[in-house]
Design a protein around this motif. Sequence first.
Motif, short mmCIF file in Angstrom:
data_model
loop_
_atom_site.label_atom_id
_atom_site.label_comp_id
_atom_site.label_asym_id
_atom_site.label_seq_id
_atom_site.Cartn_x
_atom_site.Cartn_y
_atom_site.Cartn_z
N PHE A 80 0.81 -1.22 0.00
CA PHE A 80 0.00 0.00 0.00
C PHE A 80 0.85 1.27 0.00
N LYS A 81 2.12 1.10 -0.40
CA LYS A 81 3.01 2.28 -0.43
C LYS A 81 2.53 3.29 -1.47
N TYR A 82 2.29 2.85 -2.69
CA TYR A 82 1.87 3.78 -3.74
C TYR A 82 0.47 4.35 -3.48
N PRO A 83 -0.52 3.54 -3.05
CA PRO A 83 -1.82 4.13 -2.71
C PRO A 83 -1.73 5.19 -1.62
N ASN A 84 -0.89 4.95 -0.64
CA ASN A 84 -0.75 5.92 0.45
C ASN A 84 -0.12 7.23 -0.07
N THR A 85 0.94 7.10 -0.87
CA THR A 85 1.59 8.29 -1.44
C THR A 85 0.64 9.02 -2.38
N ALA A 86 -0.14 8.27 -3.16
CA ALA A 86 -1.10 8.89 -4.08
C ALA A 86 -2.14 9.70 -3.31
N CYS A 87 -2.62 9.14 -2.21
CA CYS A 87 -3.60 9.87 -1.38
C CYS A 87 -2.99 11.15 -0.81
N GLU A 88 -1.75 11.07 -0.35
CA GLU A 88 -1.10 12.25 0.21
C GLU A 88 -0.92 13.34 -0.85
N LEU A 89 -0.62 12.94 -2.05
CA LEU A 89 -0.47 13.92 -3.14
C LEU A 89 -1.81 14.56 -3.51
N LEU A 90 -2.86 13.72 -3.60
CA LEU A 90 -4.17 14.24 -3.99
C LEU A 90 -4.78 15.14 -2.92
N THR A 91 -4.39 14.93 -1.67
CA THR A 91 -4.96 15.74 -0.56
C THR A 91 -3.94 16.72 0.00
N SER A 92 -2.92 17.03 -0.79
CA SER A 92 -1.87 17.95 -0.30
C SER A 92 -2.34 19.40 -0.25
N ASP A 93 -3.57 19.63 -0.65
CA ASP A 93 -4.19 20.96 -0.60
C ASP A 93 -3.46 21.99 -1.47
N VAL A 94 -3.02 21.51 -2.62
CA VAL A 94 -2.40 22.38 -3.62
C VAL A 94 -3.49 22.79 -4.60
N PRO A 95 -3.70 24.08 -4.82
CA PRO A 95 -4.81 24.53 -5.68
C PRO A 95 -4.84 23.88 -7.05
N GLN A 96 -3.67 23.70 -7.68
CA GLN A 96 -3.63 23.15 -9.04
C GLN A 96 -4.20 21.73 -9.07
N ILE A 97 -3.87 20.94 -8.04
CA ILE A 97 -4.38 19.56 -7.97
C ILE A 97 -5.87 19.56 -7.63
N ASN A 98 -6.27 20.41 -6.67
CA ASN A 98 -7.69 20.52 -6.32
C ASN A 98 -8.54 20.91 -7.53
N ASP A 99 -8.05 21.89 -8.29
CA ASP A 99 -8.80 22.36 -9.47
C ASP A 99 -8.93 21.24 -10.51
N LYS A 100 -7.86 20.52 -10.73
CA LYS A 100 -7.89 19.45 -11.72
C LYS A 100 -8.84 18.33 -11.31
N LEU A 101 -8.72 17.89 -10.06
CA LEU A 101 -9.53 16.77 -9.58
C LEU A 101 -11.00 17.15 -9.41
#
Length: 602
Positions: A80-101
């Motif tokens: 679950f290393k990659y799923p955990n890292t993916a979740c941290e990236l998606l929820t890092s509260d960076v506007p560019q990622i929030n806007d895209k998702l």
Amino acid sequence: LCPITMFWKFDLNTTSHVDKLLDKEDVTLEELMDEDDVLQECKAQNRRLLDFLCQQHCMEQLVTLITHEPPVDMDEKVRFKYPNTACELLTSDVPQINDKLGGDETLLNILYDFLDHEPPLNPLLASFFSKTIGNLIARKTEQVISFLRKKDKFLSLVLKHIDTSAMMDLLLRLISCVEPTALRQDVLNWLNEARIIQRLVELIHSSQDEDRQSNASQTLCDIIRLSRDQSTQLQDVPEPDPLLTALESQECVEQLLRNMFDGEQSETCIVNGTQVLLTLLETRRSGVEGLMDSYTQGFERSYTVNSSILRGIEPRLKDFHQLLLCPPKKPAILTTLGVLEEPLGNARLHGSRLIAALLHANTPSINHELCRLGTMDLLLDLFFKYTWNNFLHFQVELSIAAILSHSVHEGKPSPGEPGSKEEAPSGSTAPEPTEPAEPTQPPARATENIMVTHLFQKCCLVQRILDAWEANDKIQAEGGRRRGNMGHLTRIANAVVHNMEKGPMQAQISDFIKELPEDCRGRWESFVEETLTETNRRNTVDLVSTHHLHSSSEDEDIESSFPNELTLQQAFSEYQIQQMTANFVDQFGFNDEEFADQDDNI
């Protein structure tokens, strides 16, 4: 973000490994996620990294990682290393990622499809899903709420997976994380129209598994507290909270009680249902001004219990009484004191908690019914039967404290309506009915409180205290062990003495003591003047001595620090009264002003 940005901007070290990887034309997402500093670079808004991550195929890969089980043949340590890292990236509260998702329906659909999986959900993936959706609800509120409302099965699927705690968290985020106020109200109306409260209540049923019942109960309790907190904080809300209105309705309470008591009964269902009722009966209380007058302040509150809740509970008091008599069967258990053939059980403990809460509400019609059933007498039987169950002892103690603290002018039903369910649940000032609660009791006094009368006449509280104390003395004299309920019994006795001297029911309690048979009254007076006084003195000295043993002061004159015996006894008695208020948990401790005022008098 500025300090982090400046740190990286002026870092004198060589280019980060992430930047070096991004220089490669064929770099993969997995290679980037293998880097330890990828999350730091993302939060520092490394533009090259964000541009790479926000590519459509990368975002789809990240969302897929947190919603699909990794291959089972992988090493469990890294599975679950990659799923955990993916979740941290998606929820890092960076506007560019929030806007895209949040703005891409294709990505949202991949995320949403996780709910279509058959139960039980993988709890770790469910937590990733809930965290990601929750972050979007808070950051891209309108887009995500609009998307979810288009999904007809969304709430049904969430409830289908309610046995996973992450789904409970998701529901609560919908209720608590939506802003502005108008949009929040719109979401609450949507949830109410979908009958989310009624559907959660339906899950608290003996036919459901324990996890579903427990999480449904916890969700309802959290909704009650959240809704009350927000209604208190947001004074400009144009409409009442529809979810709280539904929960406090008589129909909802009656449905919950039918699930608990009609048909097959189970301890799990009774306990979880009672927890919801206890939350509904919670009231806010004012702060304590000081230790010595805390017993009078402990029952103050900013609002009363909704009368519809009490009307729903009242006809079912007989079921709670029967529960205390005949709980769901439990096997014998081995304790440090031997085998307990008939354990008290969690169901009966929760029943005693509910009775204490109802006595605190001080509703005349409920008080009458409790007297008619003899529930307080039964609780005292359990108190003396289960001498080592301090959880039960505390609830009985709270019940007695609530009764002794009832006001002199207890509310009364309208003439011709002995149960008058339309009256206010508490705070009423009409005189109480003149008919006795027990057929054998004398006519009520003008200022008589029916529960106080019941406690001293039918339950024989004074006689029970004396008999239990003498039985314990005999056991200890023969070399036996002191009973486990003696500390609570001491506090109950102190409460009787305290309220007889200056409590709200002072006159009535004094009359009952005077009306005791001569031999019993003599035993009580001797007990108060000698045994109880000595117990309080000994306990107080022990407390103060312990304080000094742990004092940081050296060469302290202990004798000069001790007040006289009478003051010690009073302080300990008042301390016990403070512990017995129904507001025990909320009042535990002191504020800074109390320390400043009392330091010189300790």
